[in-house]
Design a protein around this motif. Structure first.
Motif, PDB file in Angstrom:
ATOM      1  N   VAL A   1      -2.352 -55.438 -77.338  1.00  0.00           N
ATOM      2  CA  VAL A   1      -1.198 -56.078 -78.177  1.00  0.00           C
ATOM      3  C   VAL A   1      -1.589 -56.755 -79.546  1.00  0.00           C
ATOM      4  CG1 VAL A   1       0.834 -57.495 -78.314  1.00  0.00           C
ATOM      5  CG2 VAL A   1       0.302 -56.294 -76.085  1.00  0.00           C
ATOM      6  N   SER A   2      -2.825 -57.024 -79.594  1.00  0.00           N
ATOM      7  CA  SER A   2      -3.279 -57.936 -80.826  1.00  0.00           C
ATOM      8  C   SER A   2      -3.472 -56.793 -81.939  1.00  0.00           C
ATOM      9  CB  SER A   2      -4.558 -58.565 -80.407  1.00  0.00           C
ATOM     10  OG  SER A   2      -5.338 -57.780 -79.921  1.00  0.00           O
ATOM     11  N   LEU A   3      -3.587 -55.657 -81.748  1.00  0.00           N
ATOM     12  CA  LEU A   3      -3.635 -54.714 -82.755  1.00  0.00           C
ATOM     13  C   LEU A   3      -2.558 -54.303 -83.817  1.00  0.00           C
ATOM     14  CD1 LEU A   3      -5.989 -51.694 -81.073  1.00  0.00           C
ATOM     15  CD2 LEU A   3      -6.554 -53.440 -83.064  1.00  0.00           C
ATOM     16  N   LEU A   4      -1.219 -54.720 -83.226  1.00  0.00           N
ATOM     17  CA  LEU A   4       0.024 -54.753 -84.097  1.00  0.00           C
ATOM     18  C   LEU A   4      -0.114 -55.561 -85.275  1.00  0.00           C
ATOM     19  CD1 LEU A   4       2.653 -54.542 -81.368  1.00  0.00           C
ATOM     20  CD2 LEU A   4       1.817 -52.559 -82.633  1.00  0.00           C
ATOM     21  N   PRO A   5      -0.022 -54.933 -86.403  1.00  0.00           N
ATOM     22  CA  PRO A   5      -0.350 -55.728 -87.688  1.00  0.00           C
ATOM     23  C   PRO A   5       0.717 -56.761 -88.021  1.00  0.00           C
ATOM     24  CG  PRO A   5       0.735 -53.678 -88.304  1.00  0.00           C
ATOM     25  CD  PRO A   5       0.166 -53.530 -86.655  1.00  0.00           C
ATOM     26  N   GLY A   6       1.889 -56.663 -87.122  1.00  0.00           N
ATOM     27  CA  GLY A   6       2.943 -57.775 -87.258  1.00  0.00           C
ATOM     28  C   GLY A   6       2.625 -58.812 -86.580  1.00  0.00           C
ATOM     29  N   LEU A   7       1.974 -58.614 -85.580  1.00  0.00           N
ATOM     30  CA  LEU A   7       1.379 -59.841 -84.492  1.00  0.00           C
ATOM     31  C   LEU A   7       0.150 -60.442 -85.047  1.00  0.00           C
ATOM     32  CD1 LEU A   7       2.570 -58.466 -81.243  1.00  0.00           C
ATOM     33  CD2 LEU A   7       3.588 -59.837 -82.442  1.00  0.00           C
TER      34      LEU A   7
ATOM     35  N   LYS B   1       3.083 -67.624 -80.946  1.00  0.00           N
ATOM     36  CA  LYS B   1       4.015 -68.054 -79.617  1.00  0.00           C
ATOM     37  C   LYS B   1       4.420 -66.916 -78.972  1.00  0.00           C
ATOM     38  CE  LYS B   1       8.599 -70.040 -78.417  1.00  0.00           C
ATOM     39  NZ  LYS B   1       9.806 -70.658 -79.048  1.00  0.00           N
ATOM     40  N   THR B   2       4.664 -65.651 -79.754  1.00  0.00           N
ATOM     41  CA  THR B   2       4.994 -64.473 -78.927  1.00  0.00           C
ATOM     42  C   THR B   2       3.669 -64.015 -78.060  1.00  0.00           C
ATOM     43  OG1 THR B   2       6.627 -63.810 -80.576  1.00  0.00           O
ATOM     44  CG2 THR B   2       5.693 -62.017 -79.222  1.00  0.00           C
ATOM     45  N   LEU B   3       2.532 -63.989 -78.685  1.00  0.00           N
ATOM     46  CA  LEU B   3       1.157 -63.633 -77.982  1.00  0.00           C
ATOM     47  C   LEU B   3       1.241 -64.405 -76.832  1.00  0.00           C
ATOM     48  CD1 LEU B   3      -0.971 -62.934 -81.047  1.00  0.00           C
ATOM     49  CD2 LEU B   3      -0.034 -61.259 -79.506  1.00  0.00           C
ATOM     50  N   ALA B   4       1.310 -65.701 -76.981  1.00  0.00           N
ATOM     51  CA  ALA B   4       1.141 -66.674 -75.774  1.00  0.00           C
ATOM     52  C   ALA B   4       2.231 -66.243 -74.647  1.00  0.00           C
ATOM     53  CB  ALA B   4       1.461 -68.052 -76.195  1.00  0.00           C
ATOM     54  N   LEU B   5       3.495 -65.905 -74.931  1.00  0.00           N
ATOM     55  CA  LEU B   5       4.246 -65.510 -73.866  1.00  0.00           C
ATOM     56  C   LEU B   5       3.900 -64.249 -73.456  1.00  0.00           C
ATOM     57  CD1 LEU B   5       7.821 -66.265 -75.792  1.00  0.00           C
ATOM     58  CD2 LEU B   5       6.663 -67.389 -73.834  1.00  0.00           C
ATOM     59  N   LEU B   6       3.322 -63.270 -74.091  1.00  0.00           N
ATOM     60  CA  LEU B   6       2.984 -62.042 -73.550  1.00  0.00           C
ATOM     61  C   LEU B   6       1.715 -62.346 -72.915  1.00  0.00           C
ATOM     62  CD1 LEU B   6       3.349 -59.722 -76.597  1.00  0.00           C
ATOM     63  CD2 LEU B   6       4.623 -59.711 -74.715  1.00  0.00           C
ATOM     64  N   ASN B   7       0.835 -63.093 -72.928  1.00  0.00           N
ATOM     65  CA  ASN B   7      -0.060 -63.487 -71.812  1.00  0.00           C
ATOM     66  C   ASN B   7       0.105 -64.183 -70.783  1.00  0.00           C
ATOM     67  OD1 ASN B   7      -3.007 -63.763 -71.792  1.00  0.00           O
ATOM     68  ND2 ASN B   7      -2.921 -65.890 -72.107  1.00  0.00           N
ATOM     69  N   ASP B   8       1.278 -64.876 -71.015  1.00  0.00           N
ATOM     70  CA  ASP B   8       1.745 -65.783 -69.605  1.00  0.00           C
ATOM     71  C   ASP B   8       2.651 -64.755 -68.969  1.00  0.00           C
ATOM     72  OD1 ASP B   8       0.901 -67.844 -70.487  1.00  0.00           O
ATOM     73  OD2 ASP B   8       2.922 -68.758 -71.274  1.00  0.00           O
ATOM     74  N   LEU B   9       2.725 -63.602 -69.249  1.00  0.00           N
ATOM     75  CA  LEU B   9       3.677 -62.662 -68.489  1.00  0.00           C
ATOM     76  C   LEU B   9       2.931 -61.501 -68.216  1.00  0.00           C
ATOM     77  CD1 LEU B   9       6.921 -62.133 -70.717  1.00  0.00           C
ATOM     78  CD2 LEU B   9       6.843 -63.199 -68.543  1.00  0.00           C
ATOM     79  N   ASN B  10       1.437 -61.473 -68.454  1.00  0.00           N
ATOM     80  CA  ASN B  10       0.348 -60.467 -68.119  1.00  0.00           C
ATOM     81  C   ASN B  10       0.616 -59.147 -68.553  1.00  0.00           C
ATOM     82  OD1 ASN B  10      -1.883 -60.126 -66.721  1.00  0.00           O
ATOM     83  ND2 ASN B  10      -1.104 -59.340 -65.069  1.00  0.00           N
ATOM     84  N   LEU B  11       0.982 -59.321 -69.974  1.00  0.00           N
ATOM     85  CA  LEU B  11       1.343 -58.118 -70.850  1.00  0.00           C
ATOM     86  C   LEU B  11       0.335 -57.971 -71.648  1.00  0.00           C
ATOM     87  CD1 LEU B  11       5.216 -57.874 -70.962  1.00  0.00           C
ATOM     88  CD2 LEU B  11       3.928 -56.940 -69.306  1.00  0.00           C
ATOM     89  N   HIS B  12      -0.554 -57.204 -71.416  1.00  0.00           N
ATOM     90  CA  HIS B  12      -1.827 -57.030 -72.664  1.00  0.00           C
ATOM     91  C   HIS B  12      -1.836 -55.961 -73.378  1.00  0.00           C
ATOM     92  CE1 HIS B  12      -3.406 -60.819 -70.476  1.00  0.00           C
ATOM     93  NE2 HIS B  12      -3.155 -60.309 -69.343  1.00  0.00           N
ATOM     94  N   THR B  13      -1.442 -54.657 -72.988  1.00  0.00           N
ATOM     95  CA  THR B  13      -1.282 -53.387 -73.650  1.00  0.00           C
ATOM     96  C   THR B  13      -0.109 -53.136 -74.261  1.00  0.00           C
ATOM     97  OG1 THR B  13      -1.234 -52.211 -71.624  1.00  0.00           O
ATOM     98  CG2 THR B  13      -3.112 -52.704 -72.123  1.00  0.00           C
ATOM     99  N   LEU B  14       0.228 -52.251 -75.181  1.00  0.00           N
ATOM    100  CA  LEU B  14       1.335 -51.891 -75.487  1.00  0.00           C
ATOM    101  C   LEU B  14       2.070 -50.790 -74.650  1.00  0.00           C
ATOM    102  CD1 LEU B  14       0.101 -50.898 -79.353  1.00  0.00           C
ATOM    103  CD2 LEU B  14       1.503 -52.883 -78.443  1.00  0.00           C
ATOM    104  N   GLY B  15       1.136 -50.170 -73.673  1.00  0.00           N
ATOM    105  CA  GLY B  15       1.909 -49.422 -72.708  1.00  0.00           C
ATOM    106  C   GLY B  15       2.722 -50.070 -71.921  1.00  0.00           C
TER     107      GLY B  15
END
Length: 415
Positions: A184-190, A197-211
């Motif tokens: 997810v960190s490869l997205l230029p907007g993030l 904050k959005t990256l922290a929430l994605l990490n808490d939800l165990n969402l690490h890839t765009l797929g």
């Protein structure tokens, strides 16, 4: 109804652009760990990191002090905006021969819209390779290119390529498949601080890839992330309708002078500035342009750059109008007791209407009365322009610029 033509967007970039420019000038830097960072303090942060330095654990944003401990063989190079600007201009000159529309992202990085150019230059991947080869041949800069149907996917494709020259072509319809395994960190907007904050929430939800994000239904993602969910889900699916926007072109004049030797004397530096201002104003009057914004950039001996600007209430091309604010810019910029190495004056200009520098006031006949001192200074500047055109640039000297010239000659004889 004819089918809609597939977009062909190319992201062409030179990895570690400023380091690549520095390696052109100093061949000893090649294949060595190099970073771009200010050198006047060990607490400065790294701006750019070479691939060799990344292999030793260095990352942008790390302090110079920590980087030197992790990599004792590290070479730290101070930033040079003028070198970067000229290098980026070379890249754009090559791109302009192939792309009808291109959008600069940052120095050494551009988006190209090659939609509809297949008959002229062939497939977009062939054009991207041709641009890369021409850039390497003419300027010695090797780059990478990502090709896709939109800016987002082409930018991510280029970001996944580390060692130039390489090219990644994502065929239309395969955007989601290409993005699925990527972080997810490869997205230029993030990559900005506002997205932490959005990256922290994605990490808490165990969402690490765009797929993983693309597989979640949008309503469920909105309940967890809120308003950013719609845009994030669209990006994870490889959807980005944003167009390639050409840069806004504004006429600009720029004059630089190297201070030889490096100096700290206010009188001499102000004399050099007045000489630069005279040259700038003569070019403005010759081109029938007026200056609206004047920018002074000073470069210290330790490669630190400081830039200050002044916005005029009306356009002008006369020295009496521009020298007082220029003097103020100088004292606002020259605040360190370190010798100066380079002075640069740049003017954002527009074409003048009527006589050069003439500005008509709107209200009151008394306000429209011409200042006799200002009128005399303008007539004198016009006479000096004609004298220099006939007898040379140094046929006439102002006292302050002549004093600066004598000091420079005396310093060179003393050396």
């Amino acid at each position: 109804m004819p089918d809609v033509m597939d977009r062909q967007i190319v992201c062409f970039q030179i990895p570690a652009f400023e380091i690549a420019l520095a390696r052109q000038q100093d061949l000893a830097l090649r294949s060595r760990p190099v970073v771009i960072a200010p050198t006047h303090t060990p607490r400065a942060c790294l701006h750019e990191v070479s691939l060799e330095a990344q292999e030793d654990g260095l990352r942008p944003g790390m302090s110079v002090e920590l980087a030197r401990r992790l990599c004792p063989a590290l070479r730290v190079i101070p930033p040079d905006p003028l070198r970067v600007r000229h290098g980026h201009d070379h890249i754009q000159a090559v791109v302009a021969r192939y792309a009808p529309i291109w959008e600069p992202i940052q120095p050494g990085h551009v988006f190209l819209d090659l939609t509809g150019t297949r008959r002229l230059f062939g497939p977009a991947v062939d054009t991207a390779v041709r641009i890369e080869r021409e850039t390497a041949r003419q300027h010695g800069l090797t780059g990478v290119a990502g090709i896709a149907s939109n800016k987002l996917v082409s930018g991510v494709a280029a970001a996944t390529l580390l060692r130039p020259p390489q090219c990644c072509d994502v065929q239309p319809g395969h955007e989601r498949t290409f993005l699925a395994p990527l972080s997810v960190s490869l997205l230029p907007g993030l990559s900005q601080a506002a997205a932490r904050k959005t990256l922290a929430l994605l990490n808490d939800l165990n969402l690490h890839t765009l797929g993983q994000i693309a597989e979640i239904p949008l309503p469920d993602l909105e309940s967890a992330l809120g308003s950013p969910a719609t845009l994030l889900h669209r990006w994870a699916c490889g959807i980005d309708p944003s167009p390639v926007l050409p840069p806004v072109q504004s006429p600009r004049l720029e004059i630089s002078r190297r201070v030889e030797p490096d100096d700290i004397d206010d009188d001499r530096l102000l004399g050099l500035l007045h000489d630069l201002l005279e040259q700038l104003c003569r070019q403005l009057r010759r081109q029938q342009h007026v200056c609206w914004r004047l920018t002074l950039t000073v470069r210290y001996s330790d490669q630190v750059h400081v830039a200050r600007s002044h916005l005029f209430t009306y356009g002008t091309c006369w020295e009496p109008d521009m020298y007082p604010p220029l003097t103020e810019l100088f004292f606002r910029s020259f605040t360190r007791r370190v010798r100066l190495r380079m002075l640069t004056l740049s003017a954002e200009t527009t074409e003048s209407e009527g006589a050069p520098g003439e500005q008509l006031l709107l209200f009151g006949s008394e306000l429209n009365q011409e200042d006799p001192c200002r009128s005399r200074a303008q007539r004198l500047a016009g006479v000096l322009d004609r004298v220099r055109e006939r007898f040379g640039e140094h046929a006439v000297w102002w006292g302050r610029t002549h004093l600066s010239h004598e000091k420079r000659q005396f310093a060179s004889r003393a050396e």
